[in-house]
Scaffold this active site. Structure first.
Site, mmCIF file in Angstrom:
data_model
loop_
_atom_site.group_PDB
_atom_site.id
_atom_site.type_symbol
_atom_site.label_atom_id
_atom_site.label_comp_id
_atom_site.label_asym_id
_atom_site.label_seq_id
_atom_site.Cartn_x
_atom_site.Cartn_y
_atom_site.Cartn_z
ATOM 1 N N HIS A 228 -60.802 37.651 85.387
ATOM 2 C CA HIS A 228 -61.177 36.707 86.446
ATOM 3 C C HIS A 228 -62.388 35.882 86.001
ATOM 4 O O HIS A 228 -62.400 34.657 86.162
ATOM 5 C CB HIS A 228 -61.476 37.485 87.735
ATOM 6 C CG HIS A 228 -61.625 36.634 88.947
ATOM 7 N ND1 HIS A 228 -62.821 36.540 89.624
ATOM 8 C CD2 HIS A 228 -60.738 35.850 89.617
ATOM 9 C CE1 HIS A 228 -62.661 35.725 90.664
ATOM 10 N NE2 HIS A 228 -61.407 35.291 90.686
ATOM 11 N N ASP B 179 -57.911 33.454 91.252
ATOM 12 C CA ASP B 179 -58.043 34.458 92.312
ATOM 13 C C ASP B 179 -56.746 35.237 92.522
ATOM 14 O O ASP B 179 -56.764 36.465 92.645
ATOM 15 C CB ASP B 179 -58.471 33.803 93.626
ATOM 16 C CG ASP B 179 -59.924 33.345 93.638
ATOM 17 O OD1 ASP B 179 -60.654 33.623 92.662
ATOM 18 O OD2 ASP B 179 -60.319 32.715 94.633
#
Length: 156
Positions: free
Chosen positions: A83, A132
């Protein structure tokens, strides 16, 4: 700008902690809707699809939460690493898709675990959404190990 990032992150953590303390819903957006801030959308996705409080991931392993270093300790920590790298890829380089702080405040649209490609979502918003959604899918595939919560970053 770094002070702004820390202030915003602290505010987000405080809001999420208060919501959990009072057993209030973390549904800052409706599915297919839009939240006030991108960080709230990520929190919503984590809560909805993992069933965990988003704060559970704060300070998990070597990469979850602010900053990150060393080798990820397990699959969940690898999710946080990827991420972070995803955000780096869209905010750095000669022609970044997003500004450096956009991942923390840019809105995006989604439905389920898919990002909207509609005209209301910017290229940056779609890129943040993709980062995300990939992280949430990764969290769903990996076991959350309580021993890595509040992990001492100095041993990373």
């Amino acid at each position: 700008m770094q002070l702004y990032t820390y202030f915003f992150t602290f505010s987000l953590v405080l809001i999420l902690a208060l919501a959990d303390q009072e057993n209030k819903s973390l549904d800052f957006t409706q599915e297919g809707g839009i939240a006030k801030r991108g960080a709230f959308q990520f929190s919503y996705l984590i809560k909805k699809y993992t069933g965990r409080n988003p704060l559970d991931y704060w300070g998990y392993g070597c990469w979850c939460g602010l900053g990150g270093k060393g080798t990820p300790v397990d699959g969940v920590d690898w999710c946080c690493y990827h991420h972070d790298m995803c955000f780096n890829s869209i905010t750095q380089g000669p022609r970044p898709t997003c500004s450096k702080n956009a991942p923390y405040h840019k809105n995006y649209y989604f439905s389920g675990l898919k990002c909207s490609t509609g005209w209301l979502t910017s290229k940056c918003g779609r890129a943040i959404c993709a980062c995300d959604i990939a992280a949430v899918k990764c969290f769903m595939r990996n076991h959350f190990n309580n021993k890595y919560q509040n992990y001492k970053k100095n041993i990373c």
